[in-house]
Motif scaffolding. Sequence first.
Motif, short mmCIF file in Angstrom:
data_model
loop_
_atom_site.label_atom_id
_atom_site.label_comp_id
_atom_site.label_asym_id
_atom_site.label_seq_id
_atom_site.Cartn_x
_atom_site.Cartn_y
_atom_site.Cartn_z
N THR A 132 12.00 1.25 -2.52
CA THR A 132 11.72 1.36 -3.96
C THR A 132 11.99 0.03 -4.67
OG1 THR A 132 12.29 3.71 -3.94
CG2 THR A 132 12.34 2.58 -6.08
N ASP A 188 -1.48 5.00 -4.31
CA ASP A 188 -0.89 5.96 -3.39
C ASP A 188 -1.39 5.69 -1.98
OD1 ASP A 188 0.49 8.11 -2.37
OD2 ASP A 188 -1.06 9.57 -2.90
N ARG A 197 9.15 -2.44 -3.81
CA ARG A 197 7.92 -2.11 -4.52
C ARG A 197 8.02 -2.55 -5.99
NH1 ARG A 197 4.59 0.89 -1.41
NH2 ARG A 197 5.49 2.27 0.18
N THR A 256 3.66 0.92 -6.46
CA THR A 256 3.51 2.38 -6.52
C THR A 256 2.34 2.82 -7.39
OG1 THR A 256 5.10 2.44 -8.35
CG2 THR A 256 5.96 2.80 -6.13
#
Length: 316
Positions: free
Chosen positions: A211, A278, A214, A275
């Motif tokens: 995370t 997808d 990203r 993000t």
Amino acid sequence: MLEECRTDLKTSAISNKSKKFATVAVTEELRKALNVEFHALGVGHIKAKLKERSSRGKMYHQLLLDLPVTRKIDEILSEGEQRAIALGAFFAELALANHSCGIVLDDPVSSLDHWRRQNVARRLVEESKKRQVIVFTHDTSFLGQLRDEIEAAQVPSSTSFLEWQGGFPGYVNEGLPWDHQGYKARINALEQAQSKLAKAWPPYPGEKEITSMRHEYDRLRATLERIIQDVAFNGVVKRYRDWIKVDSLEDVVGFDQTEYEAIAKLHKRSCDVVTAHDPSSAKAATVPTATDLENDIVALKGIVEAVKNRRKRAAA
């Protein structure tokens, strides 16, 4: 006991003193100062005038707006014009005041037309040459105009933004929020984030690390787009502006294929990571490592240098 205080609590004495101050303070100098400020703030079609009256052998003046009809002011002037007049009166008083104390303004351009906001920005920057000026605003367009005027006038300034932290408001951060930072500040922030990630990047990153990575590539892509705006196109066109900088167009020259490929490659790589898209779960693609991020930041800086070097060669 309360009855004895009734006389002392009457406000008529305050009102009388206020009237006395007004008759003394309203002068020809104030009228001239008001008209100067009205012109600077884009309401020069409205003039201030003095109405004379005498009392016990002394001449006094009443300050009026020279308007074509005698209706209520809110039926004649727009809300923006009323706001500009109020600001003009404030600056006129400052011009005649014998002090250089600082001033604080909270959203001074609310209700103003966009073109008048630039006048206010220019006037605030001019005033900052004489005294400290602190401006609070949440208006992105006005912030951009204010920073442009500061840059044009080359006056010293500092910028901070406030946010909530730990459940409390008013936490002060230096600089601008990410969305309003220039590409240099963004690259610096990316390098700091990369350094922090590199210190603890595991061989097999988990959800937390993925995370975080990203997020950094999302910011890298945004920085690349800001570089295209500010470097490749030399800031000719900027968002939240009502104009383009035609004088900057002279230094915009065509891309070569190598630069375009470098921009396209880095943009695609960022898009594959963020993000906003997808990815296929079956693909099970891994995110870049901290070292990959470092290399991509170097490539980002290389794009800036390539454009600047090409511009220098074209000007030679």
